[in-house]
Design a protein around this motif. Structure first.
Motif, PDB file in Angstrom:
ATOM      1  N   ASP A 191      84.077  57.896  50.542  1.00 53.71           N
ATOM      2  CA  ASP A 191      85.215  57.441  49.759  1.00 53.71           C
ATOM      3  C   ASP A 191      85.944  58.687  49.272  1.00 53.71           C
ATOM      4  OD1 ASP A 191      87.006  56.517  47.845  1.00 53.71           O
ATOM      5  OD2 ASP A 191      85.646  54.988  47.065  1.00 53.71           O
ATOM      6  N   LEU A 192      86.986  59.093  49.989  1.00 50.51           N
ATOM      7  CA  LEU A 192      87.680  60.335  49.667  1.00 50.51           C
ATOM      8  C   LEU A 192      88.394  60.267  48.317  1.00 50.51           C
ATOM      9  CD1 LEU A 192      89.155  61.228  53.178  1.00 50.51           C
ATOM     10  CD2 LEU A 192      87.013  62.008  52.139  1.00 50.51           C
ATOM     11  N   LEU A 193      88.880  59.099  47.942  1.00 52.30           N
ATOM     12  CA  LEU A 193      89.560  58.974  46.657  1.00 52.30           C
ATOM     13  C   LEU A 193      88.572  59.096  45.502  1.00 52.30           C
ATOM     14  CD1 LEU A 193      92.160  56.175  47.434  1.00 52.30           C
ATOM     15  CD2 LEU A 193      92.453  58.657  47.464  1.00 52.30           C
ATOM     16  N   GLN A 194      87.382  58.547  45.667  1.00 46.73           N
ATOM     17  CA  GLN A 194      86.361  58.709  44.642  1.00 46.73           C
ATOM     18  C   GLN A 194      85.942  60.172  44.544  1.00 46.73           C
ATOM     19  OE1 GLN A 194      85.170  56.798  42.245  1.00 46.73           O
ATOM     20  NE2 GLN A 194      83.936  58.551  41.598  1.00 46.73           N
ATOM     21  N   ALA A 195      85.844  60.846  45.680  1.00 46.63           N
ATOM     22  CA  ALA A 195      85.525  62.274  45.673  1.00 46.63           C
ATOM     23  C   ALA A 195      86.596  63.041  44.910  1.00 46.63           C
ATOM     24  CB  ALA A 195      85.404  62.788  47.104  1.00 46.63           C
ATOM     25  N   ALA A 196      87.870  62.694  45.122  1.00 46.02           N
ATOM     26  CA  ALA A 196      88.963  63.364  44.410  1.00 46.02           C
ATOM     27  C   ALA A 196      88.857  63.140  42.906  1.00 46.02           C
ATOM     28  CB  ALA A 196      90.307  62.865  44.937  1.00 46.02           C
ATOM     29  N   ARG A 197      88.516  61.932  42.513  1.00 45.80           N
ATOM     30  CA  ARG A 197      88.417  61.624  41.079  1.00 45.80           C
ATOM     31  C   ARG A 197      87.280  62.382  40.401  1.00 45.80           C
ATOM     32  NH1 ARG A 197      89.973  56.398  43.036  1.00 45.80           N
ATOM     33  NH2 ARG A 197      87.808  55.765  43.350  1.00 45.80           N
ATOM     34  N   SER A 198      86.310  62.807  41.177  1.00 46.57           N
ATOM     35  CA  SER A 198      85.142  63.472  40.582  1.00 46.57           C
ATOM     36  C   SER A 198      85.324  64.985  40.410  1.00 46.57           C
ATOM     37  CB  SER A 198      83.903  63.215  41.447  1.00 46.57           C
ATOM     38  OG  SER A 198      83.981  63.929  42.662  1.00 46.57           O
ATOM     39  N   LEU A 199      86.440  65.536  40.896  1.00 44.87           N
ATOM     40  CA  LEU A 199      86.647  66.994  40.850  1.00 44.87           C
ATOM     41  C   LEU A 199      87.249  67.424  39.512  1.00 44.87           C
ATOM     42  CD1 LEU A 199      88.130  67.618  44.422  1.00 44.87           C
ATOM     43  CD2 LEU A 199      85.800  68.060  43.644  1.00 44.87           C
ATOM     44  N   LYS A 200      86.570  67.145  38.432  1.00 46.57           N
ATOM     45  CA  LYS A 200      87.139  67.366  37.105  1.00 46.57           C
ATOM     46  C   LYS A 200      87.269  68.838  36.744  1.00 46.57           C
ATOM     47  CE  LYS A 200      85.462  62.919  35.436  1.00 46.57           C
ATOM     48  NZ  LYS A 200      84.642  62.191  34.452  1.00 46.57           N
ATOM     49  N   GLY A 201      86.388  69.676  37.244  1.00 46.92           N
ATOM     50  CA  GLY A 201      86.423  71.080  36.834  1.00 46.92           C
ATOM     51  C   GLY A 201      86.936  72.029  37.895  1.00 46.92           C
ATOM     52  N   ILE A 202      87.448  71.522  39.006  1.00 43.80           N
ATOM     53  CA  ILE A 202      87.859  72.370  40.118  1.00 43.80           C
ATOM     54  C   ILE A 202      89.371  72.275  40.316  1.00 43.80           C
ATOM     55  CG2 ILE A 202      87.631  72.804  42.600  1.00 43.80           C
ATOM     56  CD1 ILE A 202      84.829  71.647  42.458  1.00 43.80           C
ATOM     57  N   PRO A 203      90.104  73.388  40.192  1.00 38.97           N
ATOM     58  CA  PRO A 203      91.544  73.369  40.469  1.00 38.97           C
ATOM     59  C   PRO A 203      91.805  73.015  41.933  1.00 38.97           C
ATOM     60  CG  PRO A 203      90.909  75.370  39.287  1.00 38.97           C
ATOM     61  CD  PRO A 203      89.647  74.704  39.725  1.00 38.97           C
ATOM     62  N   VAL A 204      92.811  72.176  42.176  1.00 41.44           N
ATOM     63  CA  VAL A 204      93.085  71.702  43.536  1.00 41.44           C
ATOM     64  C   VAL A 204      94.557  71.902  43.865  1.00 41.44           C
ATOM     65  CG1 VAL A 204      92.980  69.766  45.141  1.00 41.44           C
ATOM     66  CG2 VAL A 204      91.254  69.965  43.328  1.00 41.44           C
ATOM     67  N   LEU A 205      94.809  72.463  45.053  1.00 40.60           N
ATOM     68  CA  LEU A 205      96.155  72.559  45.606  1.00 40.60           C
ATOM     69  C   LEU A 205      96.251  71.590  46.784  1.00 40.60           C
ATOM     70  CD1 LEU A 205      98.960  73.893  46.047  1.00 40.60           C
ATOM     71  CD2 LEU A 205      97.791  75.584  47.499  1.00 40.60           C
ATOM     72  N   VAL A 206      97.207  70.676  46.734  1.00 39.18           N
ATOM     73  CA  VAL A 206      97.485  69.770  47.843  1.00 39.18           C
ATOM     74  C   VAL A 206      98.743  70.279  48.534  1.00 39.18           C
ATOM     75  CG1 VAL A 206      98.017  67.404  48.530  1.00 39.18           C
ATOM     76  CG2 VAL A 206      96.419  67.829  46.642  1.00 39.18           C
ATOM     77  N   LEU A 207      98.621  70.636  49.812  1.00 38.50           N
ATOM     78  CA  LEU A 207      99.717  71.217  50.582  1.00 38.50           C
ATOM     79  C   LEU A 207      99.987  70.320  51.783  1.00 38.50           C
ATOM     80  CD1 LEU A 207     101.562  73.731  51.050  1.00 38.50           C
ATOM     81  CD2 LEU A 207      99.646  74.769  52.272  1.00 38.50           C
ATOM     82  N   HIS A 208     101.233  69.810  51.898  1.00 34.88           N
ATOM     83  CA  HIS A 208     101.464  68.761  52.899  1.00 34.88           C
ATOM     84  C   HIS A 208     102.918  68.721  53.331  1.00 34.88           C
ATOM     85  CE1 HIS A 208      98.878  65.277  54.237  1.00 34.88           C
ATOM     86  NE2 HIS A 208     100.021  64.981  54.842  1.00 34.88           N
ATOM     87  N   GLY A 209     103.141  68.511  54.622  1.00 39.04           N
ATOM     88  CA  GLY A 209     104.493  68.339  55.140  1.00 39.04           C
ATOM     89  C   GLY A 209     104.994  66.928  54.925  1.00 39.04           C
ATOM     90  N   THR A 210     106.254  66.798  54.580  1.00 39.89           N
ATOM     91  CA  THR A 210     106.805  65.473  54.283  1.00 39.89           C
ATOM     92  C   THR A 210     107.021  64.632  55.536  1.00 39.89           C
ATOM     93  OG1 THR A 210     109.091  66.302  54.365  1.00 39.89           O
ATOM     94  CG2 THR A 210     107.978  66.338  52.211  1.00 39.89           C
ATOM     95  N   GLN A 211     107.036  65.265  56.723  1.00 40.56           N
ATOM     96  CA  GLN A 211     107.229  64.528  57.974  1.00 40.56           C
ATOM     97  C   GLN A 211     105.955  64.517  58.819  1.00 40.56           C
ATOM     98  OE1 GLN A 211     110.103  62.817  58.468  1.00 40.56           O
ATOM     99  NE2 GLN A 211     110.577  63.564  56.409  1.00 40.56           N
ATOM    100  N   ASP A 212     104.822  64.588  58.182  1.00 44.20           N
ATOM    101  CA  ASP A 212     103.542  64.547  58.883  1.00 44.20           C
ATOM    102  C   ASP A 212     103.345  63.150  59.488  1.00 44.20           C
ATOM    103  OD1 ASP A 212     100.816  64.544  59.650  1.00 44.20           O
ATOM    104  OD2 ASP A 212     100.252  65.856  58.001  1.00 44.20           O
ATOM    105  N   GLU A 213     103.227  63.085  60.812  1.00 42.92           N
ATOM    106  CA  GLU A 213     103.079  61.796  61.486  1.00 42.92           C
ATOM    107  C   GLU A 213     101.621  61.432  61.746  1.00 42.92           C
ATOM    108  OE1 GLU A 213     105.458  61.909  65.012  1.00 42.92           O
ATOM    109  OE2 GLU A 213     107.353  61.817  63.905  1.00 42.92           O
TER     110      GLU A 213
END
Length: 249
Positions: free
Chosen positions: A168-190
């Protein structure tokens, strides 16, 4: 720069080490059907990161391995890096490599200074329906499919997509309370639609940043300068944060 072969379980993992001067190491996890070279771009990024003082580890997953195997192999590389290079880790995962990095960081957060998710999915099923197209339907039907890429001709079995149900990737994301995260993504990613990046970002708690690359596709090949600049800026911010947390003498 030096190369080694890391033996783990029944796998041989090619590893390249760029030596830095600080107590941090950036581990780069490539995407599905990718490699540690990243068409030369991962090498160039590593050279820039070393200038900031970090060591960098690039490695190859076992080609077309399921997510469970990738997480296990990343754990082996992380253990090696902590033992031989530096105690603090920064993880950068591209696409499916981002899924492995996210899941590993959620399970083993100790000693991880930051996590960069580059074109990483929040929904593996949707992502691989788009990536594999008709082959995804064959896998759902219980058939083995064959893929030809830079590694040569390889096979995918239905177990590859069945493995997604364990994560469950979303649950994994919710658990990262102490780790800084950068989300890098193209707006036209197909392959991994930008909406997945937005969903992932929304689920993150704590220190987080979303860098959208206007017009960028899944590979972001044409946006190397922009993505490199964003990553280097983020790493510098991590370094500043670490310095601020050190006790004053």
């Amino acid at each position: 720069m030096k190369s080694i072969m890391l033996i783990h379980a029944n796998a041989q993992l090619p590893v390249v080490i760029h030596e830095g001067t600080s107590n941090q190491v950036l581990i780069i996890c490539h995407g599905f059907r990718g490699s540690k070279e990243g068409g030369g771009r991962a090498v160039a990024l590593a050279e820039e990161v070393v200038k900031l003082g970090l060591s960098v580890v690039r490695f190859d997953f076992t080609p077309l391995g399921p997510l469970t195997q990738q997480i296990d192999e990343l754990a082996a590389v992380a253990a090696f890096a902590r033992r031989e290079i530096a105690s603090r880790l920064v993880l950068l995962g591209r696409s499916m490599g981002g899924s492995a990095a996210l899941t590993y960081a959620a399970a083993q957060p100790e000693g991880i200074s930051g996590l960069c998710l580059w074109a990483a999915p929040s929904n593996l099923e949707e992502t691989f329906r788009l990536a594999l197209q008709e082959n995804y339907q064959r896998l759902l039907a219980g058939k083995t499919v064959h893929v030809t890429d830079s590694y040569g001709r390889s096979s995918l079995t239905p177990a590859f997509i069945q493995d997604f149900a364990d994560y469950d990737l979303l649950q994994a994301a919710r658990s990262l309370k102490g780790i800084p995260v950068l989300v890098l993504h193209g707006t036209q990613d197909e392959t991994v639609p930008f909406a997945q990046a937005e969903t992932l970002y929304q689920q993150l708690v704590g220190r987080k940043e979303l860098v959208a690359v206007p017009g960028g596709d899944h590979q972001l090949h044409a946006f190397y300068r922009e993505t490199t600049a964003a990553i280097l800026k983020w790493i510098k911010s991590l370094q500043s944060s670490i310095l601020e947390k050190r006790p004053k003498r």
